[in-house]
Design a protein around this motif. Structure first.
Motif, PDB file in Angstrom:
ATOM      1  N   LYS A   1       7.998 -20.697  -1.634  1.00  0.00           N
ATOM      2  CA  LYS A   1       8.979 -20.079  -0.742  1.00  0.00           C
ATOM      3  C   LYS A   1       9.803 -19.070  -1.528  1.00  0.00           C
ATOM      4  O   LYS A   1      10.292 -19.362  -2.618  1.00  0.00           O
ATOM      5  CB  LYS A   1       9.885 -21.164  -0.156  1.00  0.00           C
ATOM      6  CG  LYS A   1      10.888 -20.656   0.847  1.00  0.00           C
ATOM      7  CD  LYS A   1      11.618 -21.783   1.537  1.00  0.00           C
ATOM      8  CE  LYS A   1      12.500 -22.497   0.545  1.00  0.00           C
ATOM      9  NZ  LYS A   1      13.434 -23.440   1.137  1.00  0.00           N
TER      10      LYS A   1
ATOM     11  N   PHE B   1       9.060  -8.658   2.747  1.00  0.00           N
ATOM     12  CA  PHE B   1       9.243 -10.095   2.898  1.00  0.00           C
ATOM     13  C   PHE B   1      10.720 -10.450   2.887  1.00  0.00           C
ATOM     14  O   PHE B   1      11.523  -9.792   2.223  1.00  0.00           O
ATOM     15  CB  PHE B   1       8.523 -10.852   1.771  1.00  0.00           C
ATOM     16  CG  PHE B   1       7.070 -10.513   1.670  1.00  0.00           C
ATOM     17  CD1 PHE B   1       6.200 -10.840   2.691  1.00  0.00           C
ATOM     18  CD2 PHE B   1       6.566  -9.853   0.561  1.00  0.00           C
ATOM     19  CE1 PHE B   1       4.845 -10.533   2.603  1.00  0.00           C
ATOM     20  CE2 PHE B   1       5.227  -9.533   0.460  1.00  0.00           C
ATOM     21  CZ  PHE B   1       4.366  -9.871   1.487  1.00  0.00           C
TER      22      PHE B   1
ATOM     23  N   GLU C   1      13.757 -13.607   2.505  1.00  0.00           N
ATOM     24  CA  GLU C   1      13.979 -14.889   1.846  1.00  0.00           C
ATOM     25  C   GLU C   1      13.621 -16.003   2.817  1.00  0.00           C
ATOM     26  O   GLU C   1      13.934 -15.940   3.998  1.00  0.00           O
ATOM     27  CB  GLU C   1      15.420 -15.007   1.379  1.00  0.00           C
ATOM     28  CG  GLU C   1      15.735 -14.078   0.232  1.00  0.00           C
ATOM     29  CD  GLU C   1      17.148 -14.233  -0.310  1.00  0.00           C
ATOM     30  OE1 GLU C   1      17.833 -15.208   0.043  1.00  0.00           O
ATOM     31  OE2 GLU C   1      17.560 -13.359  -1.074  1.00  0.00           O
TER      32      GLU C   1
ATOM     33  N   ASP D   1      10.391 -16.808   3.374  1.00  0.00           N
ATOM     34  CA  ASP D   1       8.964 -16.647   3.659  1.00  0.00           C
ATOM     35  C   ASP D   1       8.145 -17.399   2.614  1.00  0.00           C
ATOM     36  O   ASP D   1       8.517 -17.473   1.445  1.00  0.00           O
ATOM     37  CB  ASP D   1       8.553 -15.169   3.619  1.00  0.00           C
ATOM     38  CG  ASP D   1       9.020 -14.384   4.827  1.00  0.00           C
ATOM     39  OD1 ASP D   1       9.460 -15.014   5.815  1.00  0.00           O
ATOM     40  OD2 ASP D   1       8.947 -13.144   4.790  1.00  0.00           O
ATOM     41  N   THR D   2       7.010 -17.939   3.042  1.00  0.00           N
ATOM     42  CA  THR D   2       6.097 -18.593   2.113  1.00  0.00           C
ATOM     43  C   THR D   2       5.083 -17.553   1.650  1.00  0.00           C
ATOM     44  O   THR D   2       4.345 -16.996   2.447  1.00  0.00           O
ATOM     45  CB  THR D   2       5.383 -19.775   2.786  1.00  0.00           C
ATOM     46  OG1 THR D   2       6.380 -20.704   3.238  1.00  0.00           O
ATOM     47  CG2 THR D   2       4.461 -20.484   1.812  1.00  0.00           C
ATOM     48  N   LEU D   3       5.085 -17.299   0.343  1.00  0.00           N
ATOM     49  CA  LEU D   3       4.254 -16.253  -0.239  1.00  0.00           C
ATOM     50  C   LEU D   3       3.192 -16.833  -1.153  1.00  0.00           C
ATOM     51  O   LEU D   3       3.355 -17.918  -1.703  1.00  0.00           O
ATOM     52  CB  LEU D   3       5.117 -15.292  -1.063  1.00  0.00           C
ATOM     53  CG  LEU D   3       6.266 -14.595  -0.367  1.00  0.00           C
ATOM     54  CD1 LEU D   3       7.021 -13.718  -1.358  1.00  0.00           C
ATOM     55  CD2 LEU D   3       5.784 -13.788   0.798  1.00  0.00           C
TER      56      LEU D   3
ATOM     57  N   LEU E   1       1.762 -12.862   2.352  1.00  0.00           N
ATOM     58  CA  LEU E   1       2.163 -14.073   3.060  1.00  0.00           C
ATOM     59  C   LEU E   1       1.075 -15.115   2.880  1.00  0.00           C
ATOM     60  O   LEU E   1      -0.113 -14.796   2.953  1.00  0.00           O
ATOM     61  CB  LEU E   1       2.347 -13.804   4.551  1.00  0.00           C
ATOM     62  CG  LEU E   1       3.712 -13.300   4.989  1.00  0.00           C
ATOM     63  CD1 LEU E   1       3.702 -12.992   6.483  1.00  0.00           C
ATOM     64  CD2 LEU E   1       4.811 -14.282   4.664  1.00  0.00           C
TER      65      LEU E   1
ATOM     66  N   GLY F   1       1.687 -18.868   7.553  1.00  0.00           N
ATOM     67  CA  GLY F   1       3.060 -18.371   7.693  1.00  0.00           C
ATOM     68  C   GLY F   1       3.996 -19.030   6.713  1.00  0.00           C
ATOM     69  O   GLY F   1       3.654 -19.276   5.579  1.00  0.00           O
ATOM     70  N   ASP F   2       5.221 -19.312   7.186  1.00  0.00           N
ATOM     71  CA  ASP F   2       6.208 -19.876   6.285  1.00  0.00           C
ATOM     72  C   ASP F   2       6.385 -21.370   6.497  1.00  0.00           C
ATOM     73  O   ASP F   2       7.437 -21.915   6.262  1.00  0.00           O
ATOM     74  CB  ASP F   2       7.548 -19.146   6.428  1.00  0.00           C
ATOM     75  CG  ASP F   2       8.065 -19.145   7.852  1.00  0.00           C
ATOM     76  OD1 ASP F   2       9.100 -18.555   8.090  1.00  0.00           O
ATOM     77  OD2 ASP F   2       7.415 -19.729   8.741  1.00  0.00           O
ATOM     78  N   SER F   3       5.349 -22.040   6.945  1.00  0.00           N
ATOM     79  CA  SER F   3       5.422 -23.476   7.178  1.00  0.00           C
ATOM     80  C   SER F   3       5.042 -24.227   5.912  1.00  0.00           C
ATOM     81  O   SER F   3       3.937 -24.104   5.416  1.00  0.00           O
ATOM     82  CB  SER F   3       4.480 -23.870   8.317  1.00  0.00           C
ATOM     83  OG  SER F   3       4.359 -25.261   8.393  1.00  0.00           O
TER      84      SER F   3
END
Length: 142
Positions: free
Chosen positions: A8, A58, A60, A62-64, A90, A94-96
């Protein structure tokens, strides 16, 4: 050597610009926190040149997934290590953070009949701390 890290995005540091003999340059550092459940790690990475613009898309949280190379250099008998990101995207899903949990094992049919377990013995009562034992009551084999 290409390495990858998924985490993250927790901080984007200010962009740094400069001028060298080869022309202008820019770099920007950012911090990713890994998705390890018990002991997440924070990793500071550097984006150089065009990758600085890639980083701006991106936010803050976000899952990168960052692909990077590690490089160390020596200056005045001290060593400095830089993690240079050359691909930032990414992460799938997504950002899960749940998308990166450990994969579950598929259900397997039992191959043999379950064995009967011996009856569980009851635990002895707790012994007070100040109880002394003599050699005869010690049933250890050594």
């Amino acid at each position: 050597m290409a390495l990858e890290i998924v985490g993250k995005l927790i901080k984007v540091l200010p962009e740094v610009n400069g001028q060298s003999q080869k022309g202008p340059w820019s770099k920007q550092e950012f911090v990713i926190e890994t998705l390890e459940a018990q002991y997440p790690k924070k990793v500071c990475m550097t984006a150089w040149g065009e990758k600085v613009n890639d980083l701006k898309q991106f936010a803050e949280g976000d899952t990168l997934k960052a692909t990077f190379s590690a490089e160390s250099r020596e200056y005045n008998e001290r060593w400095y290590t830089e993690l240079r990101a050359f691909r930032i995207e990414l992460a799938e899903g997504g950002d899960s953070a749940a998308a990166y949990s450990a994969p579950s094992r598929p259900a397997q049919a039992p191959t043999e009949a379950p064995r009967s377990r011996p009856a569980q013995q009851s635990q002895p009562a707790a012994v007070p701390f100040n109880t002394s034992f003599d050699d005869e009551s010690n049933d250890l084999p050594f």
